[in-house]
Design a protein around this motif. Structure first.
Motif, PDB file in Angstrom:
ATOM      1  N   PRO A  86      75.097  40.532 -11.438  1.00 22.07           N
ATOM      2  CA  PRO A  86      75.200  41.785 -11.015  1.00 22.07           C
ATOM      3  C   PRO A  86      76.074  42.693 -11.850  1.00 22.07           C
ATOM      4  CG  PRO A  86      75.373  40.794  -9.203  1.00 22.07           C
ATOM      5  CD  PRO A  86      75.820  39.538 -10.767  1.00 22.07           C
ATOM      6  N   VAL A 146      71.677  42.805 -15.105  1.00 22.76           N
ATOM      7  CA  VAL A 146      71.972  41.758 -15.522  1.00 22.76           C
ATOM      8  C   VAL A 146      72.890  40.828 -15.982  1.00 22.76           C
ATOM      9  CG1 VAL A 146      69.820  40.234 -15.105  1.00 22.76           C
ATOM     10  CG2 VAL A 146      71.064  39.217 -14.045  1.00 22.76           C
ATOM     11  N   ARG A 190      67.775  44.820 -13.925  1.00 21.53           N
ATOM     12  CA  ARG A 190      67.964  43.422 -12.983  1.00 21.53           C
ATOM     13  C   ARG A 190      66.726  43.268 -11.889  1.00 21.53           C
ATOM     14  NH1 ARG A 190      72.728  44.224  -8.418  1.00 21.53           N
ATOM     15  NH2 ARG A 190      72.374  42.183  -6.705  1.00 21.53           N
TER      16      ARG A 190
END
Length: 452
Positions: free
Chosen positions: A44, A53, A67
């Motif tokens: 992350p 990510v 993400r």
């Protein structure tokens, strides 16, 4: 002194902010290459106030995507690497490094849903031991051909560290030549032959004087600031006597980097990358002009202070940065140990999450900071108007940005202006890799560069 509105303009970098638009015109460090070398290369990343990510697929390609899964918002940082991409652990939706949805296995066979799904994705390149991401619109800029990017991998080492404060105050400590005489003052000097990998512990070029002694005994530098094609050049002069002057040449690399001498053989190129408005990472590339870098030693030295996986300092605000009043009285100016990264972290975090510049009072020794802020405001306006800001380069312009030159040494009080250039050129000439002499330096010391 500035207004709150002016302070917000130059510190806030989230989506839609003027400074955020400027920052998105550049490649930004997103992680160290080392961080995606393990058995699960998924990480992350929070960058410029947004959550992503970062991953490496089975073929070795890097990807940076939003993400949150576009299906129902689950966290893709807990996904699985398989079948050519990153698969969400919730319902199995699969995304490649370009953000394409390439599988929605819970849907009926032949469903067209996948073709209509696109996750935001951003270019990622590996350079100098760092993974760089471009979050802006249009084509990414070219990388300047500065030393840390053109040196062979054997001669560079990259590391990072987390600071719990705004990026700007973290950067400004690095372009403040006066603070080193106090914040990094040591009452005793170490054996300079044991200084490998340590900043300010070696001897200044052209002498056997430890940098610590120079900084301690000559604490009123004359500071010159010059505008350059990459940002600013800072020259700090400390007169030793009528014949000798200590010269330290550093550079501000726009928008949020600097290049400084670490020793006679090594430089540090360091960026202060906004995680968000109240946190930043410093990313540094150490570049050697002599022997290959001892990466294991450099890494082990830094892991004594920084904890994985987040590269947080073991000495921090929760334990008063290791402050020891007895040490402060007898050994170091701060009482916070020998690692200057701790000193810097205390200084910038103690200002608050975002420094309140409406309460500060600047002096003549702050001229580099004053000029940098003026430059920053100028380039924010330029980016807002749609123009290309400083150092957001095309390929042709990128090839012309070389160096930049740095130096820390004892030179003649009369003639220091060319002395520091000569030291830099000689170091480049002796390097085992092709370290180019910047054209403006070559023009001023033709007796050293005529053979070209």
């Amino acid at each position: 002194m500035m207004s709150q509105e002016q302070n917000d303009l130059i510190t806030r970098v989230g989506p839609g902010t003027p400074c955020g638009k400027l920052m998105r015109a550049y490649w930004q460090p997103a992680a160290l290459v080392d961080e995606l070398e393990g058995e699960r290369p998924i990480k992350p990343v929070r960058l410029l106030g947004e959550d992503f990510v970062l991953f490496k697929d089975e073929t070795g390609r890097y990807g940076l995507i939003d993400r949150d899964c576009p299906h129902r918002g689950a966290d893709l940082a807990f996904g699985r690497l398989e079948n050519g991409g990153l698969r969400c652990a919730f319902h199995g939706w699969l995304f490649d490094v370009d953000g394409n949805c390439i599988d929605t296995p819970a849907e009926p066979a032949g469903s067209p849903l996948c073709k209509n799904i696109k996750q935001r994705a951003f270019p990622v390149v590996a350079k100098g031991g760092i993974l760089w991401a471009y979050l802006g619109a249009g084509e990414p800029p070219a990388f300047p051909e500065i030393d840390c990017f053109i040196a062979p991998d054997t001669h560079v080492f990259a590391f990072k560290g987390l600071m719990e404060c705004n990026w700007l105050q973290a950067l400004e400590v690095g372009i403040d030549p006066a603070h080193a005489s106090f914040l990094h003052r040591f009452f005793e000097d170490e054996d300079t032959s044991q200084a490998y990998g340590k900043q300010f512990r070696g001897a200044s070029a052209g002498s056997d004087l430890p940098m610590t002694k120079v900084l301690r005994e000559y604490d009123r530098p004359i500071i010159n600031v010059e505008h350059t094609e990459y940002g600013l050049r800072l020259i700090a002069l400390r007169e030793i006597d009528d014949e000798r002057t200590h010269v330290r040449v550093t550079n501000q690399l726009f928008p949020h980097g600097f290049v400084i001498p670490m020793s006679t053989e090594m430089t540090i190129t360091q960026w202060h990358v906004p995680v968000d408005d109240t946190h930043c990472y410093w990313y540094a590339i150490f570049t050697s002009y002599a022997a290959p870098v001892d990466k294991l030693k450099m890494r082990d030295q830094r892991l004594e202070l920084y904890e994985l996986p987040d590269y947080k300092s073991r000495k921090n605000k929760t334990n008063d940065y290791g402050f020891d009043p007895h040490e402060q009285a007898t050994a170091t100016y701060t009482g916070m140990g020998l690692d200057i990264n701790v000193h810097d972290q205390w200084a910038v975090e103690s200002m608050g999450a975002i420094q309140d510049r409406t309460r500060e009072h600047l002096g003549q020794s702050d001229k580099a900071i004053i000029q940098y802020r003026r430059l920053l405001r100028q380039e924010i306006e330029k980016a807002a108007s749609g123009a290309r800001p400083l150092l957001a380069l095309d390929e042709a312009a990128a090839r012309a940005i070389q160096g930049p030159a740095t130096m820390d040494g004892i030179g003649p009080s009369r003639g220091w202006e060319t002395y520091w250039m000569e030291v830099d050129v000689k170091r480049r000439r002796g390097a085992p890799w092709a370290a180019p002499v910047p054209s403006e330096i070559a023009a001023k010391v033709p007796h050293l560069t005529a053979a070209e």
